[in-house]
Design a protein around this motif. Sequence first.
Motif, PDB file in Angstrom:
ATOM      1  N   SER A  30      -6.307  -2.159   1.326  1.00 19.44           N
ATOM      2  CA  SER A  30      -5.396  -2.237   0.192  1.00 19.44           C
ATOM      3  C   SER A  30      -3.981  -2.486   0.720  1.00 19.44           C
ATOM      4  O   SER A  30      -3.593  -2.008   1.777  1.00 19.44           O
ATOM      5  CB  SER A  30      -5.457  -0.970  -0.651  1.00 19.44           C
ATOM      6  OG  SER A  30      -4.971   0.124   0.072  1.00 19.44           O
ATOM      7  N   SER A  82      -2.145   3.170  -5.713  1.00 25.72           N
ATOM      8  CA  SER A  82      -3.487   3.494  -6.185  1.00 25.72           C
ATOM      9  C   SER A  82      -4.090   2.341  -6.980  1.00 25.72           C
ATOM     10  O   SER A  82      -5.304   2.182  -7.038  1.00 25.72           O
ATOM     11  CB  SER A  82      -3.454   4.765  -7.021  1.00 25.72           C
ATOM     12  OG  SER A  82      -2.668   4.540  -8.169  1.00 25.72           O
ATOM     13  N   SER A  93      -5.856   0.230  -4.596  1.00 23.65           N
ATOM     14  CA  SER A  93      -7.101   0.874  -4.168  1.00 23.65           C
ATOM     15  C   SER A  93      -8.199   0.721  -5.211  1.00 23.65           C
ATOM     16  O   SER A  93      -9.361   0.524  -4.883  1.00 23.65           O
ATOM     17  CB  SER A  93      -6.865   2.356  -3.910  1.00 23.65           C
ATOM     18  OG  SER A  93      -5.848   2.509  -2.962  1.00 23.65           O
ATOM     19  N   LYS A 146      -9.128   3.129   0.145  1.00 26.41           N
ATOM     20  CA  LYS A 146      -8.016   2.685   0.964  1.00 26.41           C
ATOM     21  C   LYS A 146      -8.444   1.450   1.754  1.00 26.41           C
ATOM     22  O   LYS A 146      -7.699   0.499   1.914  1.00 26.41           O
ATOM     23  CB  LYS A 146      -7.586   3.808   1.911  1.00 26.41           C
ATOM     24  CG  LYS A 146      -6.196   3.633   2.445  1.00 26.41           C
ATOM     25  CD  LYS A 146      -5.737   4.907   3.147  1.00 26.41           C
ATOM     26  CE  LYS A 146      -5.437   4.609   4.596  1.00 26.41           C
ATOM     27  NZ  LYS A 146      -6.172   5.320   5.598  1.00 26.41           N
TER      28      LYS A 146
END
Lengths: 301, 306
Positions: free
Chosen positions: A56, A61, A64, A99
């Motif tokens: 990522s 987030s 991700s 991740k």
Amino acid sequence: MSHLLDDDDPNMRSLALEEYKTLESTLTHQLDVVFPSLLTPQSETSHLSAILEIKSGVGGSEASLFLGEMLRMYLRLAQLRQWSTKILAKNELDSGGFKDAIVEVNGEGAYDALRWESGVHRVQRVPATESSGRVHTSTVAVIVLPFSNEVSSSEPLYEDKDIKLEVMRARGAGGQHVNKTESAVRLTHIPTGITVSMQDERSQHQNKARAYQVLKARLLDRKLTSDIENRRATRRALIRSADRSEKIRTYNYPQDRVTDHRLGLTMMNLTSVMEGDGLVDFINALQEEHDQTVMEEILLT
Amino acid sequence: MYRNLLATLSASMSRSHASRELKWMRESLCTEFNGTLTPESVKTLEDMVSRRARGEPLQYILGSQPFGPLDLIVRPPTLIPRPETEDWTIRLAGEISPTKASPITMLDLCTGSGCIPLLLNYLWPSGSNHAICVDVSQDALNLAHENAVRCGISVEFANEGSPTSTKSASILLLLDDVLRSNFPERLANLGEPSFDLITANPPYIPLAEYVNLNSTVKMYEDHRALLGDPNHTCHGEGLSFYRAFATQVRRYDLLKDCGMIVLEVGENQSDEVQRLMLNDAKMQRTAVWRDPWGKERVVVAWKSTG
Ligand SMILES: C[S@@+](CC[C@H](N)C(=O)[O-])C[C@H]1O[C@@H](n2cnc3c(N)ncnc32)[C@H](O)[C@@H]1O
């Protein structure tokens, strides 16, 4: 035969027209497909499987989460193409998504098809957590490495003396004194400085085997790249595909479209791409473009 | 839910390790088609996490432990195979290359789960080796038997009355106390008085260190598998098994002329164990192998200088 097209007999004329059309399409096919495929050098990597490394990038987030969706996209593609897959490593986050992930894609042609996926993929959408409805841009980086299960008969990719193997963390007295699972390993290829860490498996032996697998793929990737660099014919194509920091594709949710920046091609219906079918179209188009570039290079030299 | 479970586990280990352990627990459970846990699995997972938080070893909770390419069954109280043992066993498999044409006979003392002979047997060509495995614990022998079957390796228990069947199965399991000074007579009675290879990972923890062990080890794994001086003899260095063994090797000529002995040892025990092999067992040559963490972990001894 063209004079038959002007024949007095209408039956003869229509027969001739039909045959003319068939011939024309055969010829077009010969020119557009057969001829180029004879000219384009046979891929030397067609037998290779692939290792897909996905990380990522910007966007926290949201990146991700999208990484998780891309991972599924590639797994679906593999299923469509009947390649088997194995997840070698993945770092799942508490907040959802990943991740990073490393996937082995096994099968004839896997590397050749997937290599066009190397580069930065950009997603534009409103994150589920975003209350203001603002569109965010996040990125995911993909690297596709060549990999082969067979022991290659040519020169080895590395020498044992060039590899440093480290186990992570101390174990105190170790042995019978400790029963905690400590299976993480790190390999370093000293001449290139390439390092690979693995900790997903419960056994050091398995982590070591996977780390060696990824290391070999990275070394083979370097070797292929330098082989190609040494060959003028594909230099242009290479320069285009080798830059892994290049933004290659945008997935735009509000507009329901996917754009490949190398092709300048936009496809509507984002879901079909994420489900794998649409992705095949992109991959085929990239393959064609590559073949064409290679052919132009050959014709120019 | 995962957040809570992760928090529970993180109380006793680093967060990143906790998330890996949670992942391994999850992977051992049944999932629905879409990959989510079934309701029963969720309950099992919660149960696993609370057992782990109370200090039970992960391996006992999962019921298995990879050992090289093998996946072995583990259960209390038999000792969980350690990564140090896995490492040297794989190395040993590469040092010797028995063949079907010239097979070897090996003896594994204190066999526990059977991990050492099973892995060697698995890595070597079939029919190239045959092992007698000894343990004082019936639990351990039963587990070793199950593991052999699981790995597809032929196995038998050695019975008092049937001494001659030794060569029919690859692995022969023998219940006995290796500290008994005349224990090797049992081997002779089985028709196997001497061996090409002798391996052992005997209990080697000194009492003073045993009392300070992490409760995950002390409360769950058999103390007989850990305590190096079960009879509180030998100045508490944890070396009772090596001393008894060294004497037996010489008195009963347990090793064939070109044979090799491979012993796992604890921290700081390698010097004394080498000395025992050279002086008491009358070996000609010794070497020390380090484990992946850099500790001197294995003493190797040869009868000939070659
Ligand atoms: C440290 S464990 C090793 C187990 C296995 N070989 C391994 O490496 O994981 C030691 C084993 O020795 C056995 N043992 C303890 N005292 C013994 C004795 N006097 N005679 C035979 N075996 C004994 C224990 O039951 C235990 O299984």
